[in-house]
Design an enzyme around this catalytic site. Structure first.
Site, short mmCIF file in Angstrom:
data_model
loop_
_atom_site.label_atom_id
_atom_site.label_comp_id
_atom_site.label_asym_id
_atom_site.label_seq_id
_atom_site.Cartn_x
_atom_site.Cartn_y
_atom_site.Cartn_z
N ILE A 1 38.84 43.46 45.86
CA ILE A 1 39.13 43.58 44.44
C ILE A 1 40.52 43.04 44.12
O ILE A 1 41.45 43.15 44.92
CB ILE A 1 39.01 45.05 43.98
CG1 ILE A 1 38.94 45.14 42.45
CG2 ILE A 1 40.14 45.91 44.53
CD1 ILE A 1 38.50 46.51 41.94
N THR A 2 40.64 42.43 42.97
CA THR A 2 41.96 41.98 42.51
C THR A 2 42.03 42.09 41.00
O THR A 2 41.04 42.40 40.33
CB THR A 2 42.27 40.55 42.97
OG1 THR A 2 43.68 40.30 42.81
CG2 THR A 2 41.48 39.52 42.18
N TYR A 3 43.21 41.85 40.49
CA TYR A 3 43.49 41.96 39.05
C TYR A 3 43.94 40.61 38.51
O TYR A 3 44.68 39.88 39.18
CB TYR A 3 44.59 43.00 38.80
CG TYR A 3 45.27 42.87 37.46
CD1 TYR A 3 44.65 43.32 36.29
CD2 TYR A 3 46.53 42.27 37.34
CE1 TYR A 3 45.26 43.18 35.05
CE2 TYR A 3 47.14 42.14 36.12
CZ TYR A 3 46.51 42.59 34.96
OH TYR A 3 47.12 42.43 33.75
N PHE B 1 43.99 35.16 46.96
CA PHE B 1 43.04 34.05 47.08
C PHE B 1 41.64 34.60 47.29
O PHE B 1 41.44 35.60 47.98
CB PHE B 1 43.40 33.16 48.28
CG PHE B 1 44.74 32.51 48.17
CD1 PHE B 1 44.86 31.21 47.70
CD2 PHE B 1 45.89 33.20 48.51
CE1 PHE B 1 46.11 30.61 47.58
CE2 PHE B 1 47.14 32.61 48.40
CZ PHE B 1 47.24 31.31 47.93
N PHE C 1 42.91 30.91 43.25
CA PHE C 1 44.11 31.72 43.53
C PHE C 1 44.65 32.33 42.24
O PHE C 1 44.35 31.87 41.14
CB PHE C 1 45.20 30.85 44.18
CG PHE C 1 45.68 29.70 43.34
CD1 PHE C 1 46.70 29.87 42.41
CD2 PHE C 1 45.12 28.44 43.46
CE1 PHE C 1 47.16 28.82 41.63
CE2 PHE C 1 45.57 27.37 42.69
CZ PHE C 1 46.58 27.55 41.77
N CYS D 1 43.09 43.88 46.87
CA CYS D 1 42.50 43.14 47.99
C CYS D 1 42.12 44.06 49.14
O CYS D 1 41.99 43.62 50.29
CB CYS D 1 43.42 42.03 48.47
SG CYS D 1 43.82 40.83 47.18
#
Length: 252
Positions: free
Chosen positions: A98-100, A167, A180, A197
């Site tokens: 997971i990312t923002y 990434f 990215f 992440c």
């Protein structure tokens, strides 16, 4: 059977745009390129058509994205709470956890036919990382990799490494998508609602946080583009946002 490698990249700065819109655009561009590659299988060498390459830069409204191998428990709130912080959530088809994404963050989506460059996904990721590391070095920051962890980190060999760029990529028929996310003037408080992440023991940072000032995002974009160009040896062809509907309608 492939055509002569095409080193031109159509570069589009989309500005601030909803996440789903760029995901759909990436899928369309990837499908367009895949269609050319499939058609090339059935034609004489003299009739081969070169495949295009695209690079999208943008910012997104507040959004969390979870990769196909990610753990949904790394979203540390109920989805019903998202609207209270003005955020959305998508499960997507890239690698990674997971990312923002949000305003003040430079997101880059290369939709490249890697057969125009090199057919090595690991090298592709290393080149993307290197472009960000060179950008950080321009501002006097020590940036690098940490073995076994994705991303570009500030002070990677210290006791306090901070991730500045995430990434996550997908490739099909050697065509790349996703990419990215470099924290420039990003509101880092939004990372507090996730395990970024999937890495709980290390923090995140931004150019603004590290340098103590609001950064010129356009300058950062120029640096990242120049570093990508130098590493991939491509020729950027700038396309304005206004031409995108024409691009989608007439070329796809």
């Amino acid at each position: 059977m492939i055509s002569m490698p095409n080193k031109n990249v159509q570069f589009v700065d989309l500005g601030l745009v909803p996440y789903k819109e760029t995901w759909d655009l990436q899928e369309s561009l990837m499908a367009h390129t895949a269609g050319i590659k499939l058609a090339n299988r059935n034609v004489a060498e003299s009739d081969l058509k070169s495949t295009p390459n695209f690079l999208l830069f943008c910012e997104h409204p507040h959004v969390y994205t979870l990769g196909k191998s990610g753990d949904e428990s790394h979203l540390l709130m109920q989805e019903s709470f998202l609207h209270t912080i003005g955020a959305s959530f998508f499960k997507i088809n890239r690698g990674g956890d997971i990312t923002y994404h949000g305003p003040g963050q430079l997101v880059g989506y290369p939709i490249l036919d890697l057969e125009n460059f090199f057919t090595d996904i690991h090298l592709y990721l290393r080149m993307l990382e290197e472009a960000i590391m060179r950008t950080c070095a321009h501002y006097g920051l020590v940036a690098g990799r940490i073995e076994g962890l994705t991303g570009v980190w500030i002070d990677p060999e210290s006791d306090n490494p901070r991730k500045i760029c995430a990434f996550g990529v997908k490739a099909s028929r050697w065509i790349s998508m996703h990419g990215f996310a470099l924290n420039v003037n990003t509101d880092l408080s939004y990372f507090g609602h996730i395990v970024p992440c999937g890495i709980a023991t290390k923090g995140v940072t931004s150019l603004q946080q590290e340098l103590g000032q609001t950064m010129d995002l356009d300058e950062v974009k120029r640096l990242v583009l120049a570093n990508l160009q130098a590493l991939f040896l491509f020729t950027p062809q700038h396309v304005s946002r206004e031409t995108l509907p024409k691009l989608e309608t007439n070329e796809l």
